[in-house]
Design a protein around this motif. Structure first.
Motif, PDB file in Angstrom:
ATOM      1  N   GLY A  59      18.413  10.649 -12.821  1.00 17.89           N
ATOM      2  CA  GLY A  59      17.022  10.203 -12.878  1.00 17.89           C
ATOM      3  C   GLY A  59      16.316  10.340 -11.544  1.00 17.89           C
ATOM      4  O   GLY A  59      15.112  10.585 -11.482  1.00 17.89           O
ATOM      5  N   ASP A  60      17.071  10.193 -10.450  1.00 12.06           N
ATOM      6  CA  ASP A  60      16.527  10.411  -9.107  1.00 12.06           C
ATOM      7  C   ASP A  60      16.196  11.874  -8.869  1.00 12.06           C
ATOM      8  O   ASP A  60      15.163  12.223  -8.299  1.00 12.06           O
ATOM      9  CB  ASP A  60      17.562   9.989  -8.056  1.00 12.06           C
ATOM     10  CG  ASP A  60      17.512   8.510  -7.759  1.00 12.06           C
ATOM     11  OD1 ASP A  60      16.506   7.877  -8.109  1.00 12.06           O
ATOM     12  OD2 ASP A  60      18.477   7.980  -7.185  1.00 12.06           O
ATOM     13  N   THR A  63      12.898  14.328 -11.904  1.00  7.89           N
ATOM     14  CA  THR A  63      11.788  13.415 -12.125  1.00  7.89           C
ATOM     15  C   THR A  63      10.728  14.077 -13.002  1.00  7.89           C
ATOM     16  O   THR A  63      10.824  15.251 -13.351  1.00  7.89           O
ATOM     17  CB  THR A  63      11.163  13.030 -10.781  1.00  7.89           C
ATOM     18  OG1 THR A  63      10.526  14.195 -10.227  1.00  7.89           O
ATOM     19  CG2 THR A  63      12.207  12.521  -9.802  1.00  7.89           C
ATOM     20  N   THR A  66       9.420  16.941 -11.256  1.00  3.04           N
ATOM     21  CA  THR A  66      10.299  18.101 -11.339  1.00  3.04           C
ATOM     22  C   THR A  66       9.986  18.910 -12.588  1.00  3.04           C
ATOM     23  O   THR A  66       9.856  20.135 -12.546  1.00  3.04           O
ATOM     24  CB  THR A  66      11.778  17.664 -11.379  1.00  3.04           C
ATOM     25  OG1 THR A  66      12.070  16.888 -10.223  1.00  3.04           O
ATOM     26  CG2 THR A  66      12.702  18.861 -11.435  1.00  3.04           C
ATOM     27  N   TYR A 141       6.386  10.695  -2.533  1.00  2.00           N
ATOM     28  CA  TYR A 141       7.220  11.019  -3.687  1.00  2.00           C
ATOM     29  C   TYR A 141       6.861  10.112  -4.867  1.00  2.00           C
ATOM     30  O   TYR A 141       6.792  10.553  -6.020  1.00  2.00           O
ATOM     31  CB  TYR A 141       8.693  10.828  -3.327  1.00  2.00           C
ATOM     32  CG  TYR A 141       9.615  11.949  -3.748  1.00  2.00           C
ATOM     33  CD1 TYR A 141       9.428  12.623  -4.939  1.00  2.00           C
ATOM     34  CD2 TYR A 141      10.703  12.304  -2.952  1.00  2.00           C
ATOM     35  CE1 TYR A 141      10.284  13.635  -5.330  1.00  2.00           C
ATOM     36  CE2 TYR A 141      11.569  13.318  -3.331  1.00  2.00           C
ATOM     37  CZ  TYR A 141      11.345  13.980  -4.527  1.00  2.00           C
ATOM     38  OH  TYR A 141      12.193  14.980  -4.911  1.00  2.00           O
ATOM     39  N   GLN A 145       4.982  11.013  -8.724  1.00  2.00           N
ATOM     40  CA  GLN A 145       5.343  10.593 -10.084  1.00  2.00           C
ATOM     41  C   GLN A 145       4.084  10.173 -10.846  1.00  2.00           C
ATOM     42  O   GLN A 145       3.966  10.401 -12.054  1.00  2.00           O
ATOM     43  CB  GLN A 145       6.349   9.443 -10.041  1.00  2.00           C
ATOM     44  CG  GLN A 145       7.617   9.726  -9.235  1.00  2.00           C
ATOM     45  CD  GLN A 145       8.210  11.096  -9.503  1.00  2.00           C
ATOM     46  OE1 GLN A 145       8.429  11.488 -10.646  1.00  2.00           O
ATOM     47  NE2 GLN A 145       8.467  11.830  -8.433  1.00  2.00           N
ATOM     48  N   GLY A 333      10.031  10.034 -17.555  1.00  2.00           N
ATOM     49  CA  GLY A 333      10.729  10.617 -16.406  1.00  2.00           C
ATOM     50  C   GLY A 333      10.094  10.261 -15.078  1.00  2.00           C
ATOM     51  O   GLY A 333      10.721  10.415 -14.024  1.00  2.00           O
ATOM     52  N   ALA A 334       8.859   9.778 -15.106  1.00  2.00           N
ATOM     53  CA  ALA A 334       8.217   9.308 -13.867  1.00  2.00           C
ATOM     54  C   ALA A 334       8.586   7.865 -13.569  1.00  2.00           C
ATOM     55  O   ALA A 334       8.598   7.442 -12.413  1.00  2.00           O
ATOM     56  CB  ALA A 334       6.701   9.430 -13.985  1.00  2.00           C
ATOM     57  N   PRO A 337      12.428   7.351 -11.485  1.00  2.00           N
ATOM     58  CA  PRO A 337      12.452   7.544 -10.025  1.00  2.00           C
ATOM     59  C   PRO A 337      11.459   6.664  -9.283  1.00  2.00           C
ATOM     60  O   PRO A 337      11.751   6.209  -8.179  1.00  2.00           O
ATOM     61  CB  PRO A 337      12.115   9.033  -9.860  1.00  2.00           C
ATOM     62  CG  PRO A 337      11.420   9.409 -11.114  1.00  2.00           C
ATOM     63  CD  PRO A 337      12.027   8.579 -12.195  1.00  2.00           C
TER      64      PRO A 337
END
Length: 505
Positions: A59-60, A63, A66, A141, A145, A333-334, A337
């Motif tokens: 998960g890190d 993201t 990604t 970062y 997200q 997925g945001a 992370p």
């Protein structure tokens, strides 16, 4: 013109979001413990086994940004965007240093990398420098997200900033109550959804476009029409930038605060070893995700905002209900992370900035309470940054983030394998590397982290982090010669590893 609301997709998206929200709040009851302790709230008591750590670190690594940015890079620049695939491959062998680092941190009850350098080098200012570096590198970062969530919401036809604010209020609430257990629980749901999404995409979309041969041919033609022209194959002029981006990014990836937080949540060093073997499964997924950029080109997706191409591709190629599922997978997925990043940076602030200078040491409940409050400030700070500025600024700052994290690598690795360097020398090297790396990116107008390096009459386009870390090492070595070397490493005191237990699986 604003797009129409995709009602079916929106309903599916909201249902999926509600499920993970419930999972986030219920995670507080998972492996019940006193969450008024930073070790429990911020590291889940260091009790996660192999599969949970696999989902958490995955998960890190993978993201929402990604899923959006890697295909967008291929959509806009062609083959050079594939550098994300080899850099993740290179990071997995490097994970073999993590069991030794985990053992030290577990024995000394370290919670952050700054704790580690503080204990290893007995240098308050090196610890503070690393904490500031980690926070500054992670903040953009988190903001990225938000960019991922905003692209998804816009694709659903919802306009305005209120959905983004609502999503992050919910994220802030369950992270505050459940700590690291919340993203760990959500990571399982998110990764299952992500695998379903990608497998469907790589089967259904090429079939609709005439097969992979047609996808590559049409993508190659579309890229050749770009200004400047791009290609699905690397050109000789791109070899140096591609390879140095892969190498430098692989080194930096493991030592971002959020990645290291996931590592320290493991129940043993053997869990980390197993994850080094299992992580390549995610890299297969990443390679397939990257192909979505070529599929978007072949499908004729037109957008000035390359970050929007994946949501637009799904809405065009899938039934609306399944497109909603795919967009939910990206949005969720945001959340994973962003939650881990806010926890990791809160740990750094509490332990290594506030904790270094407060006159009266914080009790465990006070430490946990402060970390929870700081995690809220960090999340809403990232939200305010995105609302007040464009995504371009977050991307530019994130370019610097990888370069800054790279300047921490010499101190971390040297503490494990050599007796040579002192904290003062490493602090001087860190400062030099930070200055050089930042100057390189600023000189390029903050538009790229690839710098034209002139050597012996030749010009090499290289990732700025690598020349900067060379300067870092040279300065560190020179200062070490002047001040004398250290006499002991943490590795000298590592006890033998215990055999694995059943609860580590």
């Amino acid at each position: 013109m604003p797009s129409a609301i995709r009602t079916t997709a929106l309903v599916v998206f909201c249902l999926c979001f509600l499920i993970v929200t419930a999972a986030g709040f219920l995670a507080a009851r998972w492996q019940r413990a006193d969450l008024h302790s930073l070790e429990e709230w911020g590291l889940a008591g260091r009790r996660f086994g192999t599969l949970i750590v696999w989902f958490l670190i995955g998960g890190d690594f993978y993201t929402a940004y990604t899923v959006i940015a890697v295909p967008a890079a291929l959509y806009g620049a062609g083959a050079v965007g594939f550098f994300a695939v080899p850099y993740c491959i290179l990071s997995y062998p490097l994970m073999m240093v993590l069991p030794k680092l985990w053992t030290i941190c577990h024995r000394e009850r370290y919670i952050t990398l700054s704790d580690y350098v503080r204990g290893r080098y007995r240098s308050r200012w090196l610890s503070v420098a690393f904490a500031v570096t980690g926070i500054l590198a992670t903040m953009p970062y988190i903001a990225l997200q938000l960019v991922g969530i905003r692209e998804v919401i816009a694709a659903l036809g919802i306009h305005g900033e209120w959905p983004l604010i609502l999503a992050f209020v919910i994220l802030a609430a369950y992270t505050y109550t459940s700590g690291l257990r919340a993203p760990a629980a959500i990571a399982i749901v998110k990764d299952v959804m992500l695998y379903i999404m990608v497998l469907a995409a790589v089967i259904v979309i090429p079939a609709k476009l005439g097969g992979y041969g047609a996808v590559f041919a049409n993508a190659a033609h579309a890229l050749s029409q770009h200004t400047p022209p791009a290609s699905i194959l690397l050109r000789p002029a791109q070899y140096w930038s591609y390879s140095t981006l892969a190498i430098g990014s692989a080194l930096a990836l493991l030592f971002y605060p959020h990645t290291f937080t996931g590592t320290l949540s493991a129940s043993s060093a053997n869990v980390i070893r197993r994850n080094a073997a299992l992580m390549p499964a995610y890299n297969i997924l990443l390679g397939l995700i990257a192909l979505l950029g070529l599929m978007a080109l072949a499908a004729g997706i037109q957008s000035k905002d390359t970050s929007a191409v994946v949501p637009l591709l799904f809405l065009r190629m899938f039934p609306e209900w399944f497109a909603g599922f795919c967009l939910a997978a990206i949005g969720i997925g945001a959340l994973v992370p962003a939650a881990i990043m806010s926890i990791a940076t809160a740990n750094l602030f509490t332990r290594n900035l506030w904790g270094e200078f407060v006159r009266t040491p914080l009790t465990p409940p006070e430490e946990a309470r402060m970390a929870k409050l700081v995690s809220l400030v960090i999340k809403f700070g990232a939200l305010a940054f995105i609302l007040a500025s464009s995504a371009r600024y977050a991307i530019e700052l994130q370019l610097l983030g990888g370069i800054w994290i790279m300047q921490m690598v010499p101190a971390i690795l040297c503490g494990l394998f050599t007796r040579w360097f002192r904290g003062t020398a490493l602090l001087a090297g860190w400062a030099a590397g930070m200055a050089v790396g930042t100057a390189m990116v600023v000189s390029m107008g903050m538009k790229t982290s690839v710098f034209p390096l002139h050597l012996s009459g030749h010009t090499f386009a290289v990732y700025a982090a690598l020349p900067a870390v060379v300067v870092n090492l040279v300065v560190t070595a020179l200062v070490s010669v002047v001040t004398g070397r250290d006499t002991e490493t943490e590795a000298d005191r590592i006890p033998p590893l215990p055999p694995p237990t059943l609860n580590e699986v």
